[in-house]
Design a protein around this motif. Structure first.
Motif, PDB file in Angstrom:
ATOM      1  N   ASN A   1      33.830  33.982  37.716  1.00 47.19           N
ATOM      2  CA  ASN A   1      34.380  33.029  36.750  1.00 47.19           C
ATOM      3  C   ASN A   1      33.262  32.208  36.126  1.00 47.19           C
ATOM      4  O   ASN A   1      32.139  32.159  36.651  1.00 47.19           O
TER       5      ASN A   1
ATOM      6  N   GLY B   1      41.893  40.961  34.620  1.00 47.93           N
ATOM      7  CA  GLY B   1      42.508  42.104  33.931  1.00 47.93           C
ATOM      8  C   GLY B   1      41.839  42.406  32.605  1.00 47.93           C
ATOM      9  O   GLY B   1      41.497  43.559  32.315  1.00 47.93           O
ATOM     10  N   ASN B   2      41.614  41.372  31.793  1.00 47.80           N
ATOM     11  CA  ASN B   2      40.955  41.606  30.506  1.00 47.80           C
ATOM     12  C   ASN B   2      39.500  42.031  30.718  1.00 47.80           C
ATOM     13  O   ASN B   2      38.981  42.882  29.992  1.00 47.80           O
TER      14      ASN B   2
ATOM     15  N   ASN C   1      46.152  30.024  38.482  1.00 51.96           N
ATOM     16  CA  ASN C   1      46.162  30.115  37.015  1.00 51.96           C
ATOM     17  C   ASN C   1      47.561  29.741  36.535  1.00 51.96           C
ATOM     18  O   ASN C   1      48.552  30.194  37.123  1.00 51.96           O
TER      19      ASN C   1
ATOM     20  N   GLU D   1      43.219  28.638  32.907  1.00 54.07           N
ATOM     21  CA  GLU D   1      42.618  29.533  33.906  1.00 54.07           C
ATOM     22  C   GLU D   1      41.789  28.807  34.958  1.00 54.07           C
ATOM     23  O   GLU D   1      40.883  28.027  34.638  1.00 54.07           O
ATOM     24  N   ARG D   2      42.131  29.120  36.217  1.00 58.78           N
ATOM     25  CA  ARG D   2      41.289  28.672  37.354  1.00 58.78           C
ATOM     26  C   ARG D   2      39.883  29.239  37.176  1.00 58.78           C
ATOM     27  O   ARG D   2      39.711  30.365  36.754  1.00 58.78           O
TER      28      ARG D   2
ATOM     29  N   GLY E   1      44.528  38.393  31.314  1.00 61.12           N
ATOM     30  CA  GLY E   1      45.175  39.687  31.539  1.00 61.12           C
ATOM     31  C   GLY E   1      46.082  39.710  32.755  1.00 61.12           C
ATOM     32  O   GLY E   1      47.239  40.146  32.685  1.00 61.12           O
ATOM     33  N   THR E   2      45.567  39.223  33.901  1.00 60.41           N
ATOM     34  CA  THR E   2      46.430  39.169  35.090  1.00 60.41           C
ATOM     35  C   THR E   2      47.551  38.162  34.863  1.00 60.41           C
ATOM     36  O   THR E   2      48.618  38.281  35.471  1.00 60.41           O
TER      37      THR E   2
HETATM   38  N1  LIG Z   1      40.335  32.988  36.344  1.00 59.77           N
HETATM   39  C1  LIG Z   1      41.023  33.996  37.166  1.00 59.77           C
HETATM   40  C2  LIG Z   1      40.239  35.326  37.142  1.00 59.77           C
HETATM   41  C3  LIG Z   1      40.169  35.900  35.750  1.00 59.77           C
HETATM   42  C4  LIG Z   1      41.534  36.174  35.229  1.00 59.77           C
HETATM   43  C5  LIG Z   1      41.647  36.480  33.741  1.00 59.77           C
HETATM   44  N2  LIG Z   1      40.464  36.301  32.936  1.00 59.77           N
HETATM   45  C6  LIG Z   1      42.233  37.863  33.532  1.00 59.77           C
HETATM   46  O1  LIG Z   1      42.029  38.459  32.455  1.00 59.77           O
HETATM   47  O2  LIG Z   1      42.951  38.334  34.448  1.00 59.77           O
HETATM   48  C7  LIG Z   1      41.103  33.480  38.601  1.00 59.77           C
HETATM   49  O3  LIG Z   1      40.169  32.808  39.057  1.00 59.77           O
HETATM   50  O4  LIG Z   1      42.116  33.778  39.253  1.00 59.77           O
END
Ligand SMILES: N[C@H](CCC[C@H](N)C(=O)O)C(=O)O
Length: 263
Positions: free
Chosen positions: A65, A75-76, A172, A189-190, A200-201
């Protein structure tokens, strides 16, 4: 230290990508990673990922992160690293790679800028007042919102992410508003500790949560609009488990560069 890098964007979620097959970069360095992701003092990005060799897979994705800390699944970012892997010929049109939450299969379009990424199956989704909580490779809180375009997502998302329940490990926070076709989603977002233009997730978590909320089962396809563009989620739901989950959308190379890093 010299660093050759690529900058990718996946529906507005943006990432620094380093081809680290030669293990040239020792990325276990919070200050270095956070500095590279800093939008004023560095290259800037929601996260950074390193592509590395891994026995039994086309490659391994190591993701951090923007705060410099190792992260759960992105995911992205996963879609963008697949798009990158086609570029130097590491893969052709399909791939099996390893990420922090296990193996992933993905397919990439002929044009190389649209990727369908299989996500982990999901068997657990809990209700917390009007919200749903689930893990799609990263932990997500999904809550309904009205007039989402005008919502203070930073303030409201920051408050939930830092409340007594979630402060210790973070979460998140996804705000969702139904649209004529699918949903509009904004995410705090965390690890970025701010709103991102896509998660994405996160949109995957929203699609699954809305199927449960609406008692939909079978083979489901959910289009989701985010600040940075459009994503699509396809999955099967039998009322208990979510399987064959695919996160689909754009993954584009923005620029490539080489930097000399000074302290
Ligand atoms: N910040 C998220 C990880 C990246 C998630 C996001 N960028 C994606 O596309 O899934 C976390 O620490 O849980």
């Amino acid at each position: 230290m010299k660093l050759h890098f690529y900058k990718y964007r996946g529906a507005g979620n943006d990432f620094i990508l380093v081809d680290n097959r030669e293990i040239a970069v020792n990325h276990h360095n919070v200050e270095l990673i956070a500095g590279l992701c800093d939008r004023r003092f560095g290259i800037g990005g929601d996260g950074i990922m390193f592509l590395q060799n891994k026995e039994g897979y086309d490659f391994e994705m190591v993701y951090y992160n923007a705060d410099g800390q190792p992260s759960s699944m992105c995911g992205n970012g996963g879609r963008c690293i697949v798009a990158f892997a086609k570029f130097p010929g590491i893969i052709d049109s399909e791939t099996d790679f390893l990420a922090v939450d296990g193996p992933h299969h993905a397919k990439i379009s002929e044009t190389g800028d649209w990727v369908s990424l299989q996500m982990i199956d999901v068997d657990t989704i809990t209700k917390n007042a009007d919200a749903y909580v689930l893990n799609t490779g990263s932990p997500h809180y999904v809550t309904p919102a009205h007039d989402l375009a005008n919502k203070n997502v930073y303030a409201d998302g920051h408050a939930i992410r830092n409340n007594e329940t979630y402060k210790a490990n973070g979460i998140n926070v996804n705000f969702v508003e139904p649209k004529a076709n699918g949903y509009f989603v904004r995410t705090f977002e965390r690890g970025v500790e701010d709103e991102t233009y896509a998660c994405g997730t996160g949109v995957t978590a929203v699609a699954l949560a809305m199927a449960k909320h609406n008692n939909q089962t079978g083979s489901i396809e959910t289009p989701i609009k985010v600040l940075g563009g459009d994503l699509n989620i396809r999955f099967n739901y039998d009322g208990i488990s979510f399987t064959k989950i695919f996160l689909e959308g754009p993954a584009k190379l923005v620029f490539e560069g080489e930097v000399q890093i000074y302290k």
